[in-house]
Design a protein around this motif. Structure first.
Motif, PDB file in Angstrom:
ATOM      1  N   GLY A 145       0.798  -1.223   0.000  1.00 56.44           N
ATOM      2  CA  GLY A 145       0.000   0.000   0.000  1.00 56.44           C
ATOM      3  C   GLY A 145       0.832   1.275   0.000  1.00 56.44           C
ATOM      4  N   LYS A 146       2.135   1.145  -0.217  1.00 53.22           N
ATOM      5  CA  LYS A 146       2.986   2.345  -0.258  1.00 53.22           C
ATOM      6  C   LYS A 146       3.586   2.521  -1.645  1.00 53.22           C
ATOM      7  N   GLU A 147       3.983   3.764  -1.947  1.00 53.72           N
ATOM      8  CA  GLU A 147       4.548   4.090  -3.244  1.00 53.72           C
ATOM      9  C   GLU A 147       6.076   4.107  -3.166  1.00 53.72           C
ATOM     10  N   CYS A 148       6.709   3.682  -4.270  1.00 58.66           N
ATOM     11  CA  CYS A 148       8.169   3.628  -4.296  1.00 58.66           C
ATOM     12  C   CYS A 148       8.800   4.993  -4.048  1.00 58.66           C
ATOM     13  N   ARG A 149       8.195   6.052  -4.648  1.00 55.42           N
ATOM     14  CA  ARG A 149       8.871   7.342  -4.554  1.00 55.42           C
ATOM     15  C   ARG A 149       8.855   7.916  -3.141  1.00 55.42           C
ATOM     16  N   PHE A 150       7.923   7.465  -2.296  1.00 58.64           N
ATOM     17  CA  PHE A 150       7.880   7.989  -0.925  1.00 58.64           C
ATOM     18  C   PHE A 150       8.559   7.046   0.068  1.00 58.64           C
ATOM     19  N   GLY A 151       8.444   5.739  -0.165  1.00 58.73           N
ATOM     20  CA  GLY A 151       9.059   4.766   0.727  1.00 58.73           C
ATOM     21  C   GLY A 151       8.410   4.753   2.102  1.00 58.73           C
ATOM     22  N   VAL A 152       9.054   4.047   3.017  1.00 57.47           N
ATOM     23  CA  VAL A 152       8.479   3.859   4.347  1.00 57.47           C
ATOM     24  C   VAL A 152       8.473   5.166   5.136  1.00 57.47           C
ATOM     25  N   ALA A 153       9.592   5.897   5.103  1.00 59.28           N
ATOM     26  CA  ALA A 153       9.682   7.120   5.916  1.00 59.28           C
ATOM     27  C   ALA A 153       8.695   8.180   5.436  1.00 59.28           C
ATOM     28  N   GLY A 154       8.674   8.406   4.112  1.00 60.83           N
ATOM     29  CA  GLY A 154       7.787   9.435   3.566  1.00 60.83           C
ATOM     30  C   GLY A 154       6.316   9.104   3.776  1.00 60.83           C
ATOM     31  N   SER A 155       5.995   7.797   3.850  1.00 66.88           N
ATOM     32  CA  SER A 155       4.605   7.393   4.065  1.00 66.88           C
ATOM     33  C   SER A 155       4.235   7.496   5.537  1.00 66.88           C
ATOM     34  N   ALA A 156       5.147   7.091   6.421  1.00 68.21           N
ATOM     35  CA  ALA A 156       4.862   7.171   7.865  1.00 68.21           C
ATOM     36  C   ALA A 156       4.715   8.631   8.284  1.00 68.21           C
ATOM     37  N   LEU A 157       5.555   9.495   7.708  1.00 70.15           N
ATOM     38  CA  LEU A 157       5.486  10.921   8.053  1.00 70.15           C
ATOM     39  C   LEU A 157       4.161  11.523   7.584  1.00 70.15           C
ATOM     40  N   PHE A 158       3.778  11.183   6.364  1.00 71.12           N
ATOM     41  CA  PHE A 158       2.523  11.710   5.817  1.00 71.12           C
ATOM     42  C   PHE A 158       1.340  11.232   6.658  1.00 71.12           C
ATOM     43  N   ALA A 159       1.358   9.945   7.034  1.00 71.75           N
ATOM     44  CA  ALA A 159       0.247   9.398   7.824  1.00 71.75           C
ATOM     45  C   ALA A 159       0.141  10.105   9.169  1.00 71.75           C
ATOM     46  N   THR A 160       1.283  10.437   9.761  1.00 72.16           N
ATOM     47  CA  THR A 160       1.274  11.143  11.042  1.00 72.16           C
ATOM     48  C   THR A 160       0.724  12.552  10.871  1.00 72.16           C
ATOM     49  N   VAL A 161       1.238  13.231   9.841  1.00 76.14           N
ATOM     50  CA  VAL A 161       0.849  14.622   9.611  1.00 76.14           C
ATOM     51  C   VAL A 161      -0.651  14.732   9.302  1.00 76.14           C
ATOM     52  N   THR A 162      -1.134  13.819   8.489  1.00 78.59           N
ATOM     53  CA  THR A 162      -2.517  13.933   8.018  1.00 78.59           C
ATOM     54  C   THR A 162      -3.538  13.636   9.119  1.00 78.59           C
ATOM     55  N   THR A 163      -3.090  12.923  10.185  1.00 77.32           N
ATOM     56  CA  THR A 163      -4.020  12.636  11.282  1.00 77.32           C
ATOM     57  C   THR A 163      -3.728  13.482  12.526  1.00 77.32           C
ATOM     58  N   ASP A 164      -2.550  14.110  12.586  1.00 75.08           N
ATOM     59  CA  ASP A 164      -2.344  15.142  13.612  1.00 75.08           C
ATOM     60  C   ASP A 164      -3.327  16.269  13.361  1.00 75.08           C
ATOM     61  N   THR A 165      -3.579  16.490  12.083  1.00 78.66           N
ATOM     62  CA  THR A 165      -4.535  17.496  11.657  1.00 78.66           C
ATOM     63  C   THR A 165      -5.815  16.777  11.253  1.00 78.66           C
ATOM     64  N   SER A 166      -6.794  17.513  10.816  1.00 80.30           N
ATOM     65  CA  SER A 166      -8.015  16.859  10.360  1.00 80.30           C
ATOM     66  C   SER A 166      -7.993  16.665   8.849  1.00 80.30           C
ATOM     67  N   CYS A 167      -6.789  16.615   8.265  1.00 75.50           N
ATOM     68  CA  CYS A 167      -6.684  16.552   6.808  1.00 75.50           C
ATOM     69  C   CYS A 167      -7.272  15.255   6.265  1.00 75.50           C
ATOM     70  N   GLY A 168      -6.583  14.149   6.521  1.00 73.95           N
ATOM     71  CA  GLY A 168      -7.112  12.876   6.062  1.00 73.95           C
ATOM     72  C   GLY A 168      -6.748  12.504   4.644  1.00 73.95           C
ATOM     73  N   ALA A 169      -5.954  13.352   3.957  1.00 71.84           N
ATOM     74  CA  ALA A 169      -5.369  12.893   2.700  1.00 71.84           C
ATOM     75  C   ALA A 169      -4.420  11.753   3.037  1.00 71.84           C
ATOM     76  N   VAL A 170      -4.242  10.795   2.140  1.00 72.46           N
ATOM     77  CA  VAL A 170      -3.287   9.720   2.415  1.00 72.46           C
ATOM     78  C   VAL A 170      -2.352   9.551   1.226  1.00 72.46           C
ATOM     79  N   ASN A 171      -1.083   9.245   1.487  1.00 73.71           N
ATOM     80  CA  ASN A 171      -0.177   8.934   0.383  1.00 73.71           C
ATOM     81  C   ASN A 171       0.201   7.457   0.417  1.00 73.71           C
ATOM     82  N   ALA A 172      -0.449   6.709   1.307  1.00 69.59           N
ATOM     83  CA  ALA A 172      -0.277   5.260   1.401  1.00 69.59           C
ATOM     84  C   ALA A 172      -1.538   4.729   2.063  1.00 69.59           C
ATOM     85  N   MET A 173      -1.817   3.454   1.855  1.00 68.55           N
ATOM     86  CA  MET A 173      -3.064   2.913   2.387  1.00 68.55           C
ATOM     87  C   MET A 173      -2.906   2.555   3.865  1.00 68.55           C
ATOM     88  N   HIS A 174      -3.563   3.325   4.721  1.00 62.39           N
ATOM     89  CA  HIS A 174      -3.439   3.098   6.164  1.00 62.39           C
ATOM     90  C   HIS A 174      -3.928   1.710   6.558  1.00 62.39           C
TER      91      HIS A 174
END
Lengths: 191, 566
Positions: B325-354
């Motif tokens: 559920g993750k993309e090659c260009r973001f990898g594990v770190a870029g996906s974990a960071l995005f998931a944290t950021v998007t749920t710290d806020t009420s954004c909810g965009a995802v760059n990987a499948m939670h």
């Protein structure tokens, strides 16, 4: 309340015209003028025919081409049905499908060294991931070289040329765009 | 975990830190009605809007009228989007000939975008016309973000004003927010995103034949103009189903980085604006530091869990972090960071499948939402959310020393605490009760994509996300009439049952007189306060949600280590 609803209605109409119509249409106009290639989907043309988009992954099955990752988008790499498998870490289906992917890859790549890299056995989030990791590209080289009757060294050099590094040295992961690599591969053959 | 992975998070944070003060200063000027460097350009537009809409700039509103205006505007927006989705087939800008949306799904979607949730039970590429996307969804992205920020500004005014009944003018606040804050960023960054490869067109889907002879349909649409406000307004509703995992919405690691910056930018800037408006910037920084600590704690756990990967998959003979559920260009770190950021806020965009994260990696987004999305938070809702927690903390500190609690010179008394408790109680009640119902009725279990504890996690995540107005999903959970209706109601209460008490609290505070600070006043800018505030947030969240989380991600983690599958 009626008075507030009236104001709300007027603000809605005005803001829809402003932010819902003028803004996106103007942005499209400016984008088309400044960055027409990207705005229109980064299409790639070969001999006058559009063969795909540089940012959208495609399905590859023939041994003489590099293959992308497993895709859960429609019947595979369908941009009109993007998404992942959404299998959780303890899903029986995840383990079964990963196992069959590994088995198939090892069957097709009998000359490869070691097990396939992780990205090649897992489905991407979008189902249209255009990239694979450099490790995966190098892992596939023996198969492609054999199918094309080319040397492994020559293909390794081609892959190396197509590795995109991290942006500013630390953003994202190194990757190889599969479509661009395969186009370069076809160009190698033609003198 | 790698040093480069951490470097991405640290660089990200440093840029947020750098923009907090200038953006906060700018927003303070905007909401205090002062001139900004954009005024020569925008104030004629602003005045035009007031004239056409019959808004009087100096018309001050009580909290009650402010809330009523907000509710009226949301109601009109809701009905408008519902009608748009129900008739999109006959309207222009529909080259893919998308059909009208079914009533229950249209209701769910209309509520979702009105409440800044952007929960999506549909796939954008097959269920939305371009008109619905830009004039329906993207328009809501602008105004629902502006509404959130306006409420936050009104709450801040309640804190700083004394002996008055009024909190400002709702229409002026949302207009100034949209014009002076949101629009300029959208134009500049939107074009940057196009330059990076994001489509921005009105083409019909283009059929192409690949070199190998496979047919593929390349989608299009006004994506960049929508993507930028989707992140900046912490909306999160993707143009396409895969959201920011799709290369259309997030073509490069650089767009990924910029999208994350957009998500945090306004929430961070608001903390400084807050300090500036209350005339004590250290109050704002105390909140900023609290948020920062919670941000890094979440990222550390998510990154560690995803980098460690799935032992059941490792058992098949492959090695590495979790890339399902993750993309090659973001990898594990870029996906974990995005998931944290998007749920710290009420954004909810995802760059990987939670849904495909490891058990603990998926727990972090869930917990972030359960704590109330107060880590920079939804635009506006993050600030008024944490102010509610601040009031509670001050109250608890007051109880401990046996003194009447006060905050910023205002006595915190029975009425204020009642409103604060009301706002804090909404989340758990409206998250856990429907989740419990869904876990036992057939309709709730019919559309699960996973079995065992992960199935329950999908349900819990859905109600947590909709209630917190986040909109990210364990997306395996499919729509049906049951979920469309129930999550719709849930989103509605999640937004308004917090916003209205917050405004009421502000109204109560505005009516008070200020008492001068004395030696007995508990300082709300000290490290002790920050520690106490984190304590209150974590304890309220943990006590409420730990039992439910134990049945989902926590037990799944233990079973995953044992190699159990479902």
């Amino acid at each position: 309340m009626i008075r507030h609803l009236g104001t709300a209605l007027r603000v809605t109409v005005v803001s829809v015209i402003f932010f819902g119509l003028i803004y996106p249409l103007a942005m499209t106009g400016v984008a088309e003028a400044l960055f027409p290639r990207q705005a229109n989907g980064s299409l790639i043309t070969v001999k006058g025919k559009v063969v795909g988009s540089a940012i959208i992954g495609q399905l590859w099955t023939k041994p003489q081409y590099f293959h992308g990752r497993p895709s859960a988008a429609g019947k595979g790499y369908d941009p009109t049905a993007t998404g992942g498998t959404n299998f959780g870490p303890t899903s029986k289906k995840l383990i079964a499908s990963t196992k069959s992917t590994i088995d198939a890859l090892e069957r097709q790549n009998s000359r490869a060294s070691g097990p396939p890299p992780m990205d090649l056995v897992t489905s991407s989030g979008s189902g249209i991931d255009p990239d694979i990791s450099p490790e995966s590209a190098y892992w596939e080289v023996p198969r492609v070289a054999n199918a094309r009757g080319m040397s492994v060294a020559a293909l390794n050099a081609l892959v190396a040329k197509h590795v995109q590094g991290r942006i500013f040295g630390f953003l994202g992961e190194p990757r190889v765009n599969v479509l661009e690599l395969n186009l370069a591969l076809d160009n190698l053959k033609a003198p | 975990m790698t040093a480069l992975g951490w470097l991405q998070a640290i660089a990200f944070f440093l840029i947020i830190l750098a923009i907090t003060k200038p953006l906060g200063t700018y927003m303070a000027r905007v909401f205090e009605g002062e001139r900004t460097w954009l005024s020569p350009l925008l104030s004629p537009v602003e005045r035009f809007i007031y004239r056409v809409c019959g808004v009087r700039e100096d018309d001050e509103m009580t909290w009650y009228v402010y809330a009523l205006s907000m509710l009226a505007f949301s109601l009109i927006g809701l009905v408008y989007l519902y009608l748009l989705l129900r008739t999109q087939k006959w309207l222009p800008f529909n080259p893919a000939h998308v059909d009208d949306m079914a009533p229950d799904l249209a209701w769910n979607t209309a509520v979702s975008f009105t409440t800044n949730t952007n929960w999506q039970f549909y796939s954008g590429e097959s269920a939305m016309s371009y008109l619905s996307q830009m004039a329906g969804l993207a328009w809501h992205n602008f105004v629902s973000a502006a509404v959130g920020i306006a409420i936050a500004v009104a709450v801040v005014r309640g804190l700083i004003r004394t002996s008055t009944k009024t909190l400002g003018n709702f229409w002026v606040d949302i207009t100034r927010c949209s014009l002076y804050v949101l629009l300029p960023v959208c134009i500049v960054v939107g074009l940057f995103l196009v330059w990076q490869g994001m489509p921005q067109n009105f083409h019909a889907y283009q059929s192409v034949t690949s070199i190998q002879g496979f047919a593929q349909s390349i989608t299009g649409g006004p994506m960049a103009s929508q993507e930028v406000i989707k992140e900046l307004g912490t909306n999160g509703g993707g143009f396409v189903n895969a959201n920011s995992a799709s290369p259309n919405e997030n073509p490069t690691p650089l767009t990924n980085f910029v999208e994350m910056l957009l998500i945090f930018a306004i929430g961070a800037g608001l903390t400084y604006m807050y300090g500036k408006m209350v005339k004590d910037t250290r109050q704002g920084w105390a909140i900023f530091i609290t948020m920062t600590l919670l941000f890094f704690a979440g990222f550390a756990i998510a990154y560690w869990a995803e980098a460690a990967g799935n032992p059941i998959v490792h058992h098949l003979g492959v090695a590495g972090g979790n890339m399902e559920g993750k993309e090659c260009r973001f990898g594990v770190a870029g996906s974990a960071l995005f998931a944290t950021v998007t749920t710290d806020t009420s954004c909810g965009a995802v760059n990987a499948m939670h849904d495909s994260f490891t058990a603990l990696g998926g727990l972090v987004p869930l917990l972030n939402m359960q704590l109330g999305e107060i880590v920079f938070g939804g635009v506006g809702s993050g600030l008024y959310g944490i102010i509610v927690f601040v009031v509670l903390t001050v109250f608890i500190a007051g109880l401990m020393v046996g003194r009447t609690p006060e905050y910023l010179g205002k006595k915190i008394e029975r009425r204020e605490v009642q409103f604060a408790i009301l706002a804090v109680l909404v989340t758990p009640v409206l998250c856990l009760v429907p989740a419990a119902i869904a876990a036992v009725v057939p309709a709730g279990l019919a559309t699960l994509n996973n079995g065992g504890p992960h199935g329950f996690s999908e349900i819990l995540y859905a109600f947590t996300s909709t209630n917190a107005n986040n909109g990210s999903a364990f997306a395996g959970l499919g729509p049906n009439v049951f979920y469309n209706l129930l999550t719709g109601v849930n989103m509605m209460f999640g937004r308004f049952a917090v916003a209205v008490p917050a405004l009421a609290l502000a109204g109560a505070l505005a009516g008070k007189t200020a008492v001068p600070e004395s030696s007995g006043t508990f300082s709300t800018r000290s490290p002790i306060f920050v520690a106490l505030l984190i304590g209150v947030i974590v304890i309220v969240g943990a006590l409420t949600f730990l039992p439910a989380d134990s049945l989902g991600p926590i037990v799944e983690h233990l079973l995953m280590l044992q190699g159990k599958t479902f």
